[in-house]
Design an enzyme around this catalytic site. Structure first.
Site, PDB file in Angstrom:
ATOM      1  N   HIS A   1       8.424  10.748 -27.738  1.00  0.00           N
ATOM      2  CA  HIS A   1       7.504  11.638 -27.042  1.00  0.00           C
ATOM      3  C   HIS A   1       7.847  13.118 -27.251  1.00  0.00           C
ATOM      4  O   HIS A   1       6.979  13.922 -27.617  1.00  0.00           O
ATOM      5  CB  HIS A   1       7.469  11.303 -25.549  1.00  0.00           C
ATOM      6  CG  HIS A   1       6.498  12.158 -24.780  1.00  0.00           C
ATOM      7  ND1 HIS A   1       5.134  12.066 -24.969  1.00  0.00           N
ATOM      8  CD2 HIS A   1       6.689  13.147 -23.871  1.00  0.00           C
ATOM      9  CE1 HIS A   1       4.537  12.953 -24.182  1.00  0.00           C
ATOM     10  NE2 HIS A   1       5.455  13.616 -23.500  1.00  0.00           N
TER      11      HIS A   1
ATOM     12  N   ASN B   1      -0.040  20.267 -20.535  1.00  0.00           N
ATOM     13  CA  ASN B   1      -0.325  19.458 -21.712  1.00  0.00           C
ATOM     14  C   ASN B   1      -0.205  20.214 -23.026  1.00  0.00           C
ATOM     15  O   ASN B   1      -0.650  19.729 -24.059  1.00  0.00           O
ATOM     16  CB  ASN B   1      -1.728  18.854 -21.609  1.00  0.00           C
ATOM     17  CG  ASN B   1      -1.786  17.786 -20.543  1.00  0.00           C
ATOM     18  OD1 ASN B   1      -0.875  16.980 -20.420  1.00  0.00           O
ATOM     19  ND2 ASN B   1      -2.827  17.804 -19.742  1.00  0.00           N
TER      20      ASN B   1
ATOM     21  N   GLU C   1      10.446  19.256 -23.850  1.00  0.00           N
ATOM     22  CA  GLU C   1       9.660  19.579 -22.633  1.00  0.00           C
ATOM     23  C   GLU C   1      10.271  20.765 -21.879  1.00  0.00           C
ATOM     24  O   GLU C   1       9.563  21.503 -21.205  1.00  0.00           O
ATOM     25  CB  GLU C   1       9.541  18.361 -21.711  1.00  0.00           C
ATOM     26  CG  GLU C   1       8.883  17.129 -22.331  1.00  0.00           C
ATOM     27  CD  GLU C   1       7.349  17.070 -22.218  1.00  0.00           C
ATOM     28  OE1 GLU C   1       6.728  18.064 -21.784  1.00  0.00           O
ATOM     29  OE2 GLU C   1       6.784  16.028 -22.594  1.00  0.00           O
TER      30      GLU C   1
ATOM     31  N   LYS D   1       7.357  23.494 -13.506  1.00  0.00           N
ATOM     32  CA  LYS D   1       6.544  22.319 -13.193  1.00  0.00           C
ATOM     33  C   LYS D   1       6.166  22.319 -11.715  1.00  0.00           C
ATOM     34  O   LYS D   1       5.034  22.034 -11.344  1.00  0.00           O
ATOM     35  CB  LYS D   1       7.310  21.042 -13.550  1.00  0.00           C
ATOM     36  CG  LYS D   1       6.545  19.777 -13.186  1.00  0.00           C
ATOM     37  CD  LYS D   1       6.212  18.925 -14.355  1.00  0.00           C
ATOM     38  CE  LYS D   1       5.204  17.852 -13.990  1.00  0.00           C
ATOM     39  NZ  LYS D   1       5.276  16.681 -14.829  1.00  0.00           N
TER      40      LYS D   1
ATOM     41  N   HIS E   1       0.391  18.347 -26.216  1.00  0.00           N
ATOM     42  CA  HIS E   1       0.243  16.923 -25.913  1.00  0.00           C
ATOM     43  C   HIS E   1      -1.004  16.279 -26.498  1.00  0.00           C
ATOM     44  O   HIS E   1      -0.990  15.085 -26.780  1.00  0.00           O
ATOM     45  CB  HIS E   1       0.284  16.687 -24.397  1.00  0.00           C
ATOM     46  CG  HIS E   1       1.679  16.680 -23.837  1.00  0.00           C
ATOM     47  ND1 HIS E   1       2.489  17.788 -23.866  1.00  0.00           N
ATOM     48  CD2 HIS E   1       2.418  15.696 -23.249  1.00  0.00           C
ATOM     49  CE1 HIS E   1       3.660  17.494 -23.308  1.00  0.00           C
ATOM     50  NE2 HIS E   1       3.647  16.228 -22.927  1.00  0.00           N
TER      51      HIS E   1
ATOM     52  N   ARG F   1      -3.074  22.384 -13.701  1.00  0.00           N
ATOM     53  CA  ARG F   1      -2.072  21.421 -14.141  1.00  0.00           C
ATOM     54  C   ARG F   1      -2.231  21.039 -15.608  1.00  0.00           C
ATOM     55  O   ARG F   1      -1.273  20.642 -16.268  1.00  0.00           O
ATOM     56  CB  ARG F   1      -2.127  20.177 -13.230  1.00  0.00           C
ATOM     57  CG  ARG F   1      -0.959  19.250 -13.441  1.00  0.00           C
ATOM     58  CD  ARG F   1      -0.795  18.240 -12.322  1.00  0.00           C
ATOM     59  NE  ARG F   1       0.258  17.318 -12.672  1.00  0.00           N
ATOM     60  CZ  ARG F   1       0.855  16.503 -11.827  1.00  0.00           C
ATOM     61  NH1 ARG F   1       0.505  16.486 -10.552  1.00  0.00           N
ATOM     62  NH2 ARG F   1       1.804  15.700 -12.222  1.00  0.00           N
TER      63      ARG F   1
ATOM     64  N   GLU G   1      -4.360  17.522 -10.716  1.00  0.00           N
ATOM     65  CA  GLU G   1      -4.884  17.880 -12.032  1.00  0.00           C
ATOM     66  C   GLU G   1      -6.376  18.159 -12.036  1.00  0.00           C
ATOM     67  O   GLU G   1      -7.145  17.551 -12.759  1.00  0.00           O
ATOM     68  CB  GLU G   1      -4.533  16.794 -13.071  1.00  0.00           C
ATOM     69  CG  GLU G   1      -4.714  17.312 -14.489  1.00  0.00           C
ATOM     70  CD  GLU G   1      -3.954  16.522 -15.540  1.00  0.00           C
ATOM     71  OE1 GLU G   1      -3.265  15.550 -15.198  1.00  0.00           O
ATOM     72  OE2 GLU G   1      -4.058  16.910 -16.710  1.00  0.00           O
TER      73      GLU G   1
ATOM     74  N   LYS H   1       3.101  11.646 -10.786  1.00  0.00           N
ATOM     75  CA  LYS H   1       2.291  10.740 -11.609  1.00  0.00           C
ATOM     76  C   LYS H   1       3.120   9.507 -11.937  1.00  0.00           C
ATOM     77  O   LYS H   1       4.209   9.625 -12.502  1.00  0.00           O
ATOM     78  CB  LYS H   1       1.898  11.420 -12.923  1.00  0.00           C
ATOM     79  CG  LYS H   1       0.740  12.356 -12.805  1.00  0.00           C
ATOM     80  CD  LYS H   1       0.302  12.712 -14.226  1.00  0.00           C
ATOM     81  CE  LYS H   1      -0.803  13.731 -14.227  1.00  0.00           C
ATOM     82  NZ  LYS H   1      -1.170  14.107 -15.603  1.00  0.00           N
TER      83      LYS H   1
ATOM     84  N   HIS I   1      -0.014  13.223 -28.503  1.00  0.00           N
ATOM     85  CA  HIS I   1      -0.463  11.858 -28.198  1.00  0.00           C
ATOM     86  C   HIS I   1      -1.056  11.192 -29.437  1.00  0.00           C
ATOM     87  O   HIS I   1      -0.888   9.992 -29.649  1.00  0.00           O
ATOM     88  CB  HIS I   1      -1.493  11.869 -27.071  1.00  0.00           C
ATOM     89  CG  HIS I   1      -0.891  12.165 -25.722  1.00  0.00           C
ATOM     90  ND1 HIS I   1      -1.604  12.766 -24.712  1.00  0.00           N
ATOM     91  CD2 HIS I   1       0.342  11.944 -25.235  1.00  0.00           C
ATOM     92  CE1 HIS I   1      -0.805  12.916 -23.654  1.00  0.00           C
ATOM     93  NE2 HIS I   1       0.375  12.421 -23.955  1.00  0.00           N
TER      94      HIS I   1
ATOM     95  N   ARG J   1       0.811  -1.240   0.000  1.00  0.00           N
ATOM     96  CA  ARG J   1       0.000   0.000   0.000  1.00  0.00           C
ATOM     97  C   ARG J   1       0.830   1.269   0.000  1.00  0.00           C
ATOM     98  O   ARG J   1       0.363   2.337   0.371  1.00  0.00           O
ATOM     99  CB  ARG J   1      -0.976   0.049   1.178  1.00  0.00           C
ATOM    100  CG  ARG J   1      -2.016  -1.021   1.113  1.00  0.00           C
ATOM    101  CD  ARG J   1      -3.218  -0.691   1.955  1.00  0.00           C
ATOM    102  NE  ARG J   1      -4.152  -1.794   1.906  1.00  0.00           N
ATOM    103  CZ  ARG J   1      -4.046  -2.856   2.675  1.00  0.00           C
ATOM    104  NH1 ARG J   1      -3.089  -2.933   3.580  1.00  0.00           N
ATOM    105  NH2 ARG J   1      -4.907  -3.839   2.556  1.00  0.00           N
TER     106      ARG J   1
HETATM  107 ZN    ZN Z   1       5.215  15.086 -22.059  1.00  0.00          ZN
END
Ligand code: ZN
Ligand code: ADP
Length: 366
Positions: free
Chosen positions: A266, A246, A186, A228, A249, A242, A238, A144, A253, A123
């Site tokens: 990426h 993106n 980035e 960041k 992105h 936040r 988020e 994340k 994506h 946990r």
């Molecule tokens: Zn990224």
């Protein structure tokens, strides 16, 4: 060596950045509340292990920790439930307990995988990030963590903040050139969303940064991480702000998905996505004269600014509507309003997006 603090109440943690940070790792761990004598489980990948595992393990052992390690295959495939299970099995076999810590020595893949393992083992146990890629300045901050499901990237995940991020710029010198460029995408993004003066600084120092000038690298990572950190500190889970991280992105994506996560990495996908976002903003009258400068700075860092292969516009739109940031099938975009400023737009019409996508293939019309 510089330090930033991510302010998240009792989950606050330091990010150390600079040449030689790894040499101080045992001290930094102790400062972060992970006392010598405890078990450390170092996870890394097959490319990084021959470069940095042995000395890292030695440093930590000399610092009084009981160190075990696990090497996963290099590449996105390692972020699988199968490898995750192997890590759990190994962790149990070597007798890790609730007081043990997981340490990710690597890029985004190792960080996400190890972080998810740490988030779920008994946990949740302590987690430490030792990033070895430039791109990981982004993924190692913010908590994340995830593994992939065959039907989607980062679908099985959690929020689990590290106790410490130790970023050694010396470890970046062995990165393949394409990974370096991808990481800078980035870095540039963090300027474009938040800080026009950082973009100017990146334009002025492009040569020195790409020659791995350590002072410049430290400064760049510090500024990019600061952006960041500022965003994540205000919106850990988020809920709103936040989402500005993106930028590029939603487009990116789709490019990654439709090229099967091969061919375009990426950072490259995000770079092309940021060009698309700038053009879309101009088309919608939200901004003026930003796409040219966006293209220029990305080119300075040897990043692509157009799709290297033609992709189907309808398929791209389909993927973008399904993007997990989308709400109810609408097109949601983070768009620049100036260099250094963005906003979130939740109800963008399809037609202008189509027009931008149709002109994005480098073999197509310019
Ligand atoms: Zn990224
Ligand atoms: P990211 O998502 O941060 O770019 P990845 O984990 O996908 O990171 O790593 C990119 C590639 O670079 C992988 O093949 C990895 O093994 C390799 N790699 C990571 N760090 C280094 C390094 N410091 N030197 C050489 N190769 C590295």
């Amino acid at each position: 060596m510089k330090c930033l603090t991510v302010e998240l109440g009792e989950r606050s943690y330091p990010i150390w950045i600079g040449p030689g940070v790894r040499q101080k790792l045992a001290d930094l761990l102790q400062q972060a509340g992970i006392a010598p004598g405890r078990k450390l489980f170092v996870v890394t990948d097959q490319n990084i292990a021959p470069l940095y595992l042995e000395d890292t393990v030695q440093l930590l052992t000399e610092g009084g920790y009981a160190v075990h390690h696990f090497i996963v295959p290099a590449g996105e495939e390692a972020k699988s439930l199968a490898i995750y299970e192997q890590i759990m099995t190994e962790a149990l076999t070597i007798g890790l307990d609730r007081k043990s810590a997981f340490l990710a020595l690597g890029g985004g893949v190792v960080g996400d995988l190890t972080g998810f393992a740490a988030a779920t083992y008994m946990r949740g146990v302590a987690f430490v990030q030792v990033p070895t890629t430039l791109l990981a300045h982004d993924s190692s901050v913010g908590g994340k963590v995830a593994v992939n499901h065959p039907l989607g990237k980062n679908i099985i995940g959690a929020f689990h903040q590290p106790k410490l991020v130790a970023y050694d710029t010396n470890a970046l010198t062995t990165l393949p050139p394409r990974e370096v460029a991808s990481g800078f995408a980035e870095v540039i993004k963090h300027g474009l969303i938040w800080d026009a003066s950082f973009v100017t600084w990146l334009e002025e120092n492009a040569d020195g940064l790409q020659a791995f000038d350590h002072e410049l690298l430290q400064a760049a990572l510090l500024r990019a991480c600061s952006v960041k950190v500022a965003v994540v500190s205000q919106d850990e889970r988020e809920q709103g702000l936040r989402a500005i991280l993106n930028l590029g992105h939603t487009f990116g994506h789709a490019f990654e998905a439709l090229t099967g996560y091969k061919g375009i990495n990426h950072g490259e996908a995000v770079a092309i996505g940021m060009v698309a976002a700038a053009r879309l903003a101009e088309r919608l009258g939200l901004a003026e004269n930003i796409s040219e400068r966006t293209v220029r700075v990305l080119r300075q860092y040897r990043l692509p600014v157009a799709l290297p292969v033609p992709l189907d516009v309808d398929e791209m739109l389909d993927v973008m509507r399904r993007d997990k940031k989308g709400e109810g099938g609408k097109l949601v975009f983070v768009l620049p309003t100036a260099i250094g400023k963005v906003d979130i737009y939740k109800n963008i019409e399809e037609e202008p997006v189509r027009a931008v996508l149709a002109e994005l293939y480098e073999g197509g019309e310019a």
